[in-house]
Every structure is written in structure tokens, then in C-alpha cells.
Motif scaffolding. Structure first.
Motif, PDB file in Angstrom:
ATOM      1  N   ASN A  66       0.832  -1.206   0.000  1.00 26.08           N
ATOM      2  CA  ASN A  66       0.000   0.000   0.000  1.00 26.08           C
ATOM      3  C   ASN A  66       0.865   1.253   0.000  1.00 26.08           C
ATOM      4  N   ASP A  67       2.049   1.171   0.613  1.00 22.99           N
ATOM      5  CA  ASP A  67       2.983   2.301   0.636  1.00 22.99           C
ATOM      6  C   ASP A  67       4.035   2.184  -0.463  1.00 22.99           C
ATOM      7  N   SER A  68       4.635   1.000  -0.584  1.00 24.33           N
ATOM      8  CA  SER A  68       5.771   0.868  -1.505  1.00 24.33           C
ATOM      9  C   SER A  68       5.376   0.929  -2.981  1.00 24.33           C
ATOM     10  N   LEU A  84       0.937  -7.756  -6.120  1.00 28.00           N
ATOM     11  CA  LEU A  84      -0.489  -7.443  -6.024  1.00 28.00           C
ATOM     12  C   LEU A  84      -1.288  -8.281  -7.018  1.00 28.00           C
ATOM     13  N   SER A  85      -0.745  -8.501  -8.207  1.00 28.17           N
ATOM     14  CA  SER A  85      -1.419  -9.338  -9.210  1.00 28.17           C
ATOM     15  C   SER A  85      -1.541 -10.771  -8.725  1.00 28.17           C
ATOM     16  N   PRO A  93      -5.912  -6.423  -2.747  1.00 30.46           N
ATOM     17  CA  PRO A  93      -4.846  -6.169  -3.726  1.00 30.46           C
ATOM     18  C   PRO A  93      -5.398  -5.624  -5.048  1.00 30.46           C
ATOM     19  N   GLN A  94      -6.586  -6.085  -5.437  1.00 31.35           N
ATOM     20  CA  GLN A  94      -7.191  -5.584  -6.668  1.00 31.35           C
ATOM     21  C   GLN A  94      -7.501  -4.097  -6.532  1.00 31.35           C
ATOM     22  N   ASP A  95      -7.966  -3.693  -5.352  1.00 31.51           N
ATOM     23  CA  ASP A  95      -8.240  -2.269  -5.118  1.00 31.51           C
ATOM     24  C   ASP A  95      -6.969  -1.438  -5.273  1.00 31.51           C
ATOM     25  N   LEU A  96      -5.848  -1.951  -4.764  1.00 31.23           N
ATOM     26  CA  LEU A  96      -4.572  -1.239  -4.904  1.00 31.23           C
ATOM     27  C   LEU A  96      -4.133  -1.213  -6.367  1.00 31.23           C
ATOM     28  N   ASP A 166     -16.915  -4.599 -11.012  1.00 29.37           N
ATOM     29  CA  ASP A 166     -17.472  -5.496 -10.000  1.00 29.37           C
ATOM     30  C   ASP A 166     -16.658  -6.781 -10.102  1.00 29.37           C
ATOM     31  N   HIS A 167     -15.995  -7.176  -9.018  1.00 27.64           N
ATOM     32  CA  HIS A 167     -15.090  -8.320  -9.063  1.00 27.64           C
ATOM     33  C   HIS A 167     -15.811  -9.656  -8.961  1.00 27.64           C
ATOM     34  N   GLU A 168     -17.155  -9.616  -8.868  1.00 27.47           N
ATOM     35  CA  GLU A 168     -17.914 -10.856  -8.779  1.00 27.47           C
ATOM     36  C   GLU A 168     -18.822 -11.075  -9.975  1.00 27.47           C
TER      37      GLU A 168
END
Length: 192
Positions: A66-68, A84-85, A93-96, A166-168
Motif C-alpha cells: 500500500n505504501d511501496s 499485487l497481481s 490487492p485488486q483495489d490497490l 465489480d469483481h464478482e
């Protein structure tokens, strides 16, 4: 100056992913073209072990991304995107990833190892013409759409910028129309 010394100087002797200060080693980001500082980063043993052994991954350890992921250094961005992938199925992770922006050549480097490639069970959003829609894309409505729970009608030809997915459900995307966040069916949009 040696590569390791340069990396210690650049990172203030901290892991460039999680900021740990113990057991630091040089991690060369594959594939290497020229090697050196622009294709390497300094990581701790914990990050290194988890990057090289996906079965040993602890998802909560990677919340440090989230920072790096905002690092100004390209190899850090590439590794953050890859990790993240790898974890994208967990939601956060998808949000990031949706917030992360990489220049085209950097994204190509990040994808070069196959990390983040679509799997069979991954939900893929497609517009009315079958073009893949990704988070952050802009679309245009191809039909007047009444908005449920409101008297508003989203007019044909309206551009919806920076949509989220929408991830669903592959049929749903979200975006703002006239200042209101709405859910839109993908069959009624065309990617710009």
C-alpha cells in the motif's frame, strides 16, 4: 560503488517493499536487460522467500505494498505490481492495482514474466463490442438507461470516466453519471 552499496544508499538500508531493516539482499528483477541499479532492489529475507515461493506467501505481509507501490523507483513498482497481481483474488490487492498507474513500458516489463495474466476463473468485463474493459477506463453509454431508485435517466452518448469493476460479476461496472455513482450493465456501453 557496488550495486549493494548503491541500493543501501537509495533505500536508507531498508527493504524497499516492507521497510524491514534485517537480512537485506539484492533482488534482481527479471528479465534483466542491463542489470544494475535500475533493474534491482533491496529486499529482506521474508519478502525474498515469499516472492520465490508462492506456497509460503502470507497475504497480510504484503499489505506493505500500500505504501511501496508509490515508490519513484521502477523496479519497486514492477515487483509491487507483480505481487499485487499474484494476490488479486483477495480483494484488497485488486483495489490497490486499480489505483496504481504504470507507464506503458513499465507495465510491459511487469507483465513480461506472465504475472497478472488472466486465468480461466478470472472475471473479464467486456463492452457491447467484446472489447475488454479495465478499471479506470472510460466508456460511453449506447442506450438511454433509467437509474433504479431515481427519476434520473442516463442519456445515450454520456461518457463515464474512470469506471470501477465489480469483481464478482462480469456484467457490472460502476461509474459516475451526473455526479451520481451508478451500476451499469456492460452490454450498454462502448469503451472509448
Amino acid at each position: 560503488m557496488s550495486l549493494e552499496k548503491d541500493l543501501h544508499k537509495r533505500s536508507n538500508s531498508k527493504c524497499e517493499l516492507c521497510s524491514n531493516t534485517e537480512n537485506l539482499i539484492v533482488y534482481e528483477v527479471a528479465p534483466q536487460k542491463n542489470g544494475g541499479l535500475e533493474e534491482s532492489l533491496l529486499v529482506c529475507a521474508v519478502c525474498n522467500d515469499q516472492m520465490n515461493n508462492p506456497d509460503a506467501m502470507e497475504a497480510n505481509h504484503w499489505r506493505c505494498l500500500n505504501d511501496s507501490m508509490w515508490s519513484e523507483h521502477t523496479p519497486v513498482q514492477v515487483v509491487a505490481w507483480r505481487m499485487l497481481s499474484r494476490l488479486r483474488g483477495l480483494g484488497w490487492p485488486q483495489d490497490l492495482l486499480d489505483m496504481m498507474y504504470l507507464e506503458e513500458d513499465v507495465l510491459e516489463w511487469a507483465r513480461s514474466t506472465g504475472e497478472g495474466a488472466p486465468s480461466e476463473d478470472q472475471i473479464i468485463h467486456r463492452d457491447s463490442n467484446g472489447v475488454i474493459i479495465e478499471a479506470g477506463d472510460s466508456v460511453v453509454l449506447i442506450k438511454d438507461l433509467p437509474v433504479k431508485g431515481s427519476s434520473m435517466v442516463a442519456k445515450r452518448g454520456t461518457a463515464v470516466r474512470r469506471v470501477s469493476l465489480d469483481h464478482e460479476n462480469a456484467e457490472y461496472i460502476e461509474g459516475k453519471v451526473d455526479g451520481q455513482q451508478i451500476v451499469i450493465l456492460t452490454k450498454y456501453v462502448k469503451k472509448l
